[in-house]
Design a protein around this motif. Structure first.
Motif, short mmCIF file in Angstrom:
data_model
loop_
_atom_site.label_atom_id
_atom_site.label_comp_id
_atom_site.label_asym_id
_atom_site.label_seq_id
_atom_site.Cartn_x
_atom_site.Cartn_y
_atom_site.Cartn_z
N MET A 131 33.50 84.92 34.82
CA MET A 131 34.82 84.78 35.43
C MET A 131 34.99 83.52 36.30
SD MET A 131 37.22 87.12 34.77
CE MET A 131 38.18 87.44 36.25
N PRO A 132 34.00 83.13 37.12
CA PRO A 132 34.22 81.95 37.97
C PRO A 132 34.50 80.68 37.19
CG PRO A 132 32.34 83.22 38.77
CD PRO A 132 32.71 83.79 37.44
N GLU A 133 34.07 80.62 35.92
CA GLU A 133 34.22 79.40 35.13
C GLU A 133 35.68 78.98 34.96
OE1 GLU A 133 30.39 80.50 32.26
OE2 GLU A 133 32.45 80.57 31.47
N ILE A 134 36.58 79.92 34.91
CA ILE A 134 37.97 79.61 34.57
C ILE A 134 38.86 79.46 35.80
CG2 ILE A 134 38.79 82.01 34.39
CD1 ILE A 134 39.61 79.06 32.01
N MET A 135 38.34 79.68 37.02
CA MET A 135 39.19 79.78 38.21
C MET A 135 39.21 78.53 39.08
SD MET A 135 40.49 82.69 37.69
CE MET A 135 41.42 82.87 39.21
N GLY A 136 38.20 77.67 38.98
CA GLY A 136 38.13 76.54 39.91
C GLY A 136 38.69 75.26 39.32
N SER A 137 38.85 74.25 40.19
CA SER A 137 38.53 74.27 41.62
C SER A 137 39.59 73.50 42.38
CB SER A 137 37.15 73.69 41.89
OG SER A 137 37.10 72.34 41.46
N GLY A 138 39.37 73.32 43.70
CA GLY A 138 40.38 72.75 44.58
C GLY A 138 40.09 71.33 45.02
N CYS A 139 40.94 70.84 45.94
CA CYS A 139 40.84 69.47 46.43
C CYS A 139 41.48 69.37 47.81
CB CYS A 139 41.54 68.51 45.47
SG CYS A 139 43.29 68.90 45.15
N LEU A 147 51.03 65.77 29.59
CA LEU A 147 49.68 66.20 29.24
C LEU A 147 49.54 67.71 29.31
CD1 LEU A 147 47.65 63.56 31.31
CD2 LEU A 147 48.09 63.52 28.84
N LEU A 148 48.88 68.27 28.30
CA LEU A 148 48.53 69.69 28.33
C LEU A 148 47.10 69.80 28.87
CD1 LEU A 148 49.96 70.93 24.90
CD2 LEU A 148 51.00 71.11 27.17
N GLU A 149 46.96 70.40 30.05
CA GLU A 149 45.66 70.49 30.71
C GLU A 149 45.52 71.86 31.37
OE1 GLU A 149 44.56 65.94 31.78
OE2 GLU A 149 45.93 66.90 33.18
N VAL A 150 44.33 72.11 31.91
CA VAL A 150 44.07 73.37 32.60
C VAL A 150 44.02 73.05 34.09
CG1 VAL A 150 42.64 75.44 32.64
CG2 VAL A 150 42.70 74.02 30.58
N ARG A 151 45.18 72.88 34.67
CA ARG A 151 45.27 72.42 36.06
C ARG A 151 45.10 73.58 37.04
NH1 ARG A 151 49.76 67.48 35.66
NH2 ARG A 151 48.39 66.15 34.44
N ARG A 152 44.52 73.26 38.18
CA ARG A 152 44.23 74.29 39.18
C ARG A 152 44.71 73.86 40.57
NH1 ARG A 152 44.26 77.11 35.44
NH2 ARG A 152 42.54 78.34 34.56
N GLY A 153 43.92 73.09 41.30
CA GLY A 153 44.27 72.74 42.67
C GLY A 153 45.31 71.64 42.73
N ALA A 154 46.11 71.65 43.81
CA ALA A 154 47.08 70.58 44.05
C ALA A 154 47.19 70.36 45.55
CB ALA A 154 48.44 70.93 43.45
N ALA A 155 47.13 69.10 45.95
CA ALA A 155 47.31 68.73 47.36
C ALA A 155 48.37 67.63 47.43
CB ALA A 155 45.99 68.23 47.96
N PHE A 156 49.09 67.60 48.55
CA PHE A 156 50.27 66.75 48.67
C PHE A 156 50.15 65.85 49.91
CE2 PHE A 156 51.18 70.61 46.45
CZ PHE A 156 52.03 70.24 45.41
N ASN A 184 41.69 69.47 37.49
CA ASN A 184 41.67 70.16 36.21
C ASN A 184 40.40 70.98 36.07
OD1 ASN A 184 43.97 69.56 34.38
ND2 ASN A 184 43.42 67.44 34.84
N ASN A 185 40.54 72.18 35.57
CA ASN A 185 39.37 72.98 35.25
C ASN A 185 38.67 72.35 34.04
OD1 ASN A 185 38.27 75.49 33.47
ND2 ASN A 185 38.11 75.95 35.65
N ASN A 186 37.42 71.92 34.26
CA ASN A 186 36.62 71.29 33.20
C ASN A 186 37.28 70.00 32.69
OD1 ASN A 186 34.07 71.69 31.97
ND2 ASN A 186 35.07 72.05 30.00
N GLY A 187 37.95 69.29 33.59
CA GLY A 187 38.63 68.07 33.19
C GLY A 187 38.73 67.08 34.34
N PRO A 188 39.40 65.94 34.12
CA PRO A 188 39.46 64.88 35.13
C PRO A 188 40.48 65.15 36.21
CG PRO A 188 40.68 64.23 33.18
CD PRO A 188 40.04 65.55 32.85
N VAL A 189 40.25 64.53 37.37
CA VAL A 189 41.23 64.59 38.45
C VAL A 189 42.41 63.70 38.10
CG1 VAL A 189 40.18 62.69 39.75
CG2 VAL A 189 41.49 64.44 40.96
N ARG A 190 43.59 64.06 38.59
CA ARG A 190 44.80 63.26 38.41
C ARG A 190 45.37 62.89 39.78
NH1 ARG A 190 44.20 61.76 33.22
NH2 ARG A 190 43.94 63.57 31.84
#
Length: 559
Positions: free
Chosen positions: A57-65, A432-441, A456-462
């Protein structure tokens, strides 16, 4: 193009507007509102889930910034939380701190300073919270993990020290911690701490789950028992757990998003928790160190149809400029986000259908979220970082079949209309279609508008830089002990409704944002007044003749 911080916003606005008109005259497409500047600025980071095909389960939930000015030089630096191999977290590169070189060099670039800053820690990271828990006027860090949390004190010399041994309760060893927030619940001048826990889960107890067609998939959270949030009292820089004594431990939930704010307008900070697959919680401060759960009575436990949703990210902001902060909670696809409008006395109304929020968000699973005035017209808009947690049927057979686009939603600006999905105008980064998670403003490039950092979960930061044609603006930074957390600022500007915003870094999902408060002032010709209020509602400072399109730094109060 990178705009130097010393160039005025009026100059940039004129250039961008003129260029847009020229391009339109030539039959070309207008300039996108945002562009991804991560690569061009040296922000190189890819999240790692450690997935091995076991569907833990933890694999799909992270992460933040987090966006934070850790070195106090006047620009925002970037902290990114990393995953790990679940069999041995030490195998991965760990979390990363990137220093923003904008000040004093004028070059908008990022440098990896993780190791020299003392933040080279490897664990299965989930989220990050920022605050000043030792009252020295410098931003500190809490990193939450699937495992053991880490607390960092800012030394003031560009380095941090891991002080979890001084506050061992905060570690929550063996738990799955998610979002967290620093806030002063007892008004003693020291920031306390709340940490959410998601599930009573372990790798050893992982269950095998399948989607309807029989393909293995991640389990729903209902496959595991919920857990309670944990509350810690700050005793002059050291945290002591008060979860049971405060009442916070009396209700359990699968906590993912948290924000501290004064829900009922009584001058005391309350807590709202977005719970996955269960009723959300609203903890009302009883002013004596205790909290009482009042979500159902206040109208924020469920959506208006009386059903629980999969609460993930949460954002608080005064979207209708009536002086009371409203709540936005993100949920699973085919549930839609929930917008709770606050009447200022702690009674909320589900306005999701009436405002169009439900229809816009219905096809998506939302995580990171924020109210922010991206076009600086004086009304708060919305960004949502989306990404599924279970297989999307149209992506069956593809790697990471959880990809979705993010959303940019414009506020109807008080005219009584519905929110408008303007994602198609936002730029290629939003396609872009991605698996986005955390967002900071925050205003990452110091040009007077709000930018977005997205993981992005298992992907690059934007790094989504705001390229909108410039309107007038004002930013407020509160210095000193506690960095102004919990204070609010009211701005009166000609031709606009009064705006009230609060100093905070929490909300969204697993992430922390710029503590500077941003006001979009549109075409206002002057700022009539700026007033700073303490968390209890009393007036602290009042200013007139404040310059348009400037940063106002407010020093600590003298007693």
């Amino acid at each position: 193009m990178i705009w130097p911080p010393w160039r005025g916003s009026a100059h940039r606005s004129a250039c961008v507007t003129a260029l847009a008109v020229l391009l339109l005259a030539c039959g070309r497409k207008p300039i996108p509102w945002f562009h991804d500047a991560a690569t061009e600025t040296g922000l190189q980071f890819t999240h790692y889930t450690g997935a091995t095909g076991q569907f833990y389960m933890p694999e799909i939930m992270g992460s933040g910034c987090a966006l934070l000015d850790y070195d106090g030089d006047g620009d925002l630096d970037v902290f990114l939380v990393q995953g790990a191999a679940l069999d041995d977290p030490r195998k991965t590169p760990g979390n990363r701190l990137f220093r923003n070189e904008l000040v004093p060099s004028g070059k908008f670039r990022f440098t990896d300073v993780t190791r020299q800053a003392g933040l080279h820690y490897s664990g299965y990271g989930m989220g990050v919270a920022t605050g000043d828990f030792d009252n020295d006027g410098r931003v500190d860090l809490l990193v939450t993990n699937f495992g053991e949390n880490v607390l960092y004190r800012n030394n003031g010399d560009g380095t941090f020290r891991n002080v979890i041994v001084e506050s061992p309760d905060v570690a929550l060893q063996g738990r799955w911690s998610t979002s967290a927030a620093f806030f002063d619940y007892d008004r003693d001048g020291w920031q306390d701490l709340v940490i959410l826990n998601y599930l009573d889960y372990s790798i050893q107890a992982n269950k095998r789950c399948y989607e309807p067609a029989g393909e293995i998939d991640y389990c729903t959270p209902k496959a595991y028992p919920p857990a309670s949030a944990h509350l810690f009292h700050n005793e002059k820089g050291r945290f002591v757990e008060v979860t049971q004594h405060s009442g916070i431990g009396h209700a359990q939930g699968r906590g993912l998003g948290v924000v501290a704010f004064d829900a009922n307008g009584d001058g005391w900070q309350d807590l709202y928790v977005a719970n996955d697959a269960g009723a959300n919680h609203l903890w009302i401060n009883q002013k004596n160190g205790a909290f009482t759960e009042r979500a159902l009575e206040s109208g924020v436990a469920y959506s208006e149809n009386g059903l629980p949703k999969a609460g993930m990210g949460v954002a608080v902001g005064d979207y209708d400029n009536d002086g009371a902060e409203d709540l936005l909670v993100l949920n699973l696809m085919r549930e839609g986000a929930t917008l709770f409008r606050n009447n200022g006395r702690g009674d909320f109304t589900d306005s999701s259908l009436k405002t169009g929020i439900h229809a816009i968000t219905f096809p998506y699973t939302g995580f990171g979220v924020g109210w922010f005035d991206f076009d600086s017209d004086g009304w708060l808009d919305i960004f949502l970082a989306n990404g599924a947690v279970s297989l999307r049927e149209e992506q069956r057979g593809r790697p990471d079949p959880f990809r979705e686009r993010s959303l940019l939603i414009r506020n109807p600006a008080g005219n009584g209309g519905s929110f408008v999905d303007v994602t198609q105008k936002a730029g290629p980064a939003f396609d872009l279609l991605e698996v986005r998670r955390g967002a900071a403003f925050g205003d990452i490039d110091n040009d007077g508008d709000i930018d977005i950092l997205v993981t992005n979960n298992n992907g690059p930061v934007r790094l989504l830089l705001n390229d909108m044609p410039r309107h007038n603006w004002l930013e407020i930074q509160v210095d000193g002990a506690g960095l102004g957390a919990g204070m609010s600022v009211t701005v009166k500007a000609s031709g606009l409704p009064v705006q009230r915003r609060r100093v905070h870094t929490d909300s969204s999902y697993l992430s922390a944002s710029d503590p500077r408060v941003h006001f979009g002032l549109g075409a206002a010709e002057r700022i009539e007044s700026v007033t700073l209020y303490r968390p209890d509602g009393s007036q602290a400072q009042h200013y007139k003749n404040v310059k348009l399109s400037s940063l106002l730094r407010i020093g600590p109060e003298r007693h």
